[in-house]
Design a protein around this motif. Sequence first.
Motif, short mmCIF file in Angstrom:
data_model
loop_
_atom_site.label_atom_id
_atom_site.label_comp_id
_atom_site.label_asym_id
_atom_site.label_seq_id
_atom_site.Cartn_x
_atom_site.Cartn_y
_atom_site.Cartn_z
N HIS A 101 1.15 -1.34 0.25
CA HIS A 101 -0.09 0.30 -0.24
C HIS A 101 0.87 1.97 -0.42
CE1 HIS A 101 -4.31 -1.50 0.49
NE2 HIS A 101 -3.77 -1.95 1.05
N LEU A 102 2.01 1.00 0.62
CA LEU A 102 3.09 2.60 1.15
C LEU A 102 3.78 2.47 -0.44
CD1 LEU A 102 4.90 1.70 4.82
CD2 LEU A 102 2.30 3.37 3.96
N ALA A 103 3.70 1.73 -1.13
CA ALA A 103 4.66 1.88 -2.81
C ALA A 103 3.57 1.93 -3.26
CB ALA A 103 5.25 0.43 -3.06
N ILE A 104 2.30 1.44 -3.19
CA ILE A 104 1.03 2.20 -4.26
C ILE A 104 1.10 4.46 -4.18
CG2 ILE A 104 -1.06 2.49 -4.99
CD1 ILE A 104 -1.19 -0.25 -4.44
N LYS A 115 -9.91 -2.07 -5.44
CA LYS A 115 -8.65 -2.49 -6.39
C LYS A 115 -7.85 -2.82 -6.27
CE LYS A 115 -9.14 -2.65 -11.31
NZ LYS A 115 -9.69 -2.58 -12.53
N GLU A 116 -7.08 -1.65 -4.87
CA GLU A 116 -6.16 -1.69 -4.46
C GLU A 116 -5.70 -2.27 -3.83
OE1 GLU A 116 -3.35 1.38 -1.54
OE2 GLU A 116 -5.02 2.49 -2.61
N GLU A 117 -7.35 -3.21 -2.96
CA GLU A 117 -6.85 -3.67 -1.76
C GLU A 117 -6.69 -5.58 -2.27
OE1 GLU A 117 -6.36 -5.14 1.82
OE2 GLU A 117 -7.60 -2.72 1.53
N LEU A 118 -7.19 -5.46 -3.80
CA LEU A 118 -7.33 -7.06 -4.32
C LEU A 118 -5.99 -7.29 -4.87
CD1 LEU A 118 -7.76 -9.46 -5.99
CD2 LEU A 118 -8.76 -7.85 -7.56
N GLU A 119 -5.40 -5.77 -5.42
CA GLU A 119 -3.40 -5.83 -5.45
C GLU A 119 -2.77 -6.12 -5.00
OE1 GLU A 119 0.13 -5.21 -7.34
OE2 GLU A 119 -1.52 -5.15 -8.69
N CYS A 120 -3.18 -5.73 -3.26
CA CYS A 120 -2.14 -5.45 -2.22
C CYS A 120 -2.47 -7.13 -2.21
CB CYS A 120 -2.58 -4.57 -1.53
SG CYS A 120 -2.36 -3.20 -1.25
N TYR A 121 -3.56 -7.57 -1.38
CA TYR A 121 -4.19 -9.03 -1.42
C TYR A 121 -2.70 -9.91 -1.81
CZ TYR A 121 -6.70 -8.37 2.67
OH TYR A 121 -6.76 -8.08 4.30
N VAL A 142 -6.00 -14.74 3.02
CA VAL A 142 -5.72 -14.18 2.12
C VAL A 142 -6.18 -14.80 0.17
CG1 VAL A 142 -3.97 -13.88 0.27
CG2 VAL A 142 -3.06 -14.23 2.76
N ILE A 143 -6.45 -15.63 -0.16
CA ILE A 143 -7.42 -15.72 -0.39
C ILE A 143 -9.05 -15.92 -0.45
CG2 ILE A 143 -8.38 -17.88 -2.04
CD1 ILE A 143 -6.13 -19.64 -1.51
N LYS A 144 -9.48 -15.62 0.11
CA LYS A 144 -11.28 -15.34 0.42
C LYS A 144 -10.99 -13.66 0.51
CE LYS A 144 -13.17 -18.15 4.18
NZ LYS A 144 -13.75 -18.12 5.79
N ASN A 145 -9.86 -12.96 1.12
CA ASN A 145 -9.98 -11.49 0.66
C ASN A 145 -9.73 -11.66 -0.90
OD1 ASN A 145 -10.46 -9.45 2.71
ND2 ASN A 145 -9.41 -11.24 3.90
N ILE A 146 -8.88 -12.09 -2.12
CA ILE A 146 -8.78 -11.65 -3.04
C ILE A 146 -10.52 -12.40 -4.15
CG2 ILE A 146 -7.32 -13.24 -4.94
CD1 ILE A 146 -5.39 -13.54 -3.58
N ILE A 147 -10.84 -13.06 -2.67
CA ILE A 147 -12.33 -13.43 -3.75
C ILE A 147 -13.04 -12.18 -3.69
CG2 ILE A 147 -14.48 -15.04 -3.72
CD1 ILE A 147 -12.01 -16.95 -3.21
#
Length: 150
Positions: A101-104, A115-121, A142-147
């Motif tokens: 998140h800090l890098a983004i 979309k940012e949360e998806l990218e980080c997960y 992690v998989i649940k949060n990606i979905i």
Amino acid sequence: MYIKNALITILLLFSTTVFSQIQIDDVGDGWKLKVDSALTLIKKTSPAHYKEVSEYCNHITYWMGSFSTTQDSSTVVISVRDMKMGSVNNLACIIVHESHHLAILKKKIVMEPKKEELECYQYEYTFLQMVPNAEDWLTIHVIKNIINNK
């Protein structure tokens, strides 16, 4: 004399930049040691992920909130709940995720929060796949949060 002073100044600046470490708040209960263990795990498991962490995260602290997050443009904030879980693997994943998140933020990449949360997960998941003996519950989380963020 001027050359000597200039050389000393350059060496001091170089050593501060190259050897600066992430500041970890020490609040007792062995938390600093756990976070340091998580950073060591990241460094040994994936030098690429560690490079991003060390480049964008300068400080790690804690808070009473129910989830880990970031603060300002260079601080990872780990929730007390996450610290009390006691899993070094989980702490490493949190640091990787929040540092992304800090890098983004620092790269000024603009995207919708979901979309940012998806990218980080997804970034966290690539790291987690390299972690030896990662807990099943952590992988499921992690998989649940990606979905959920697709």
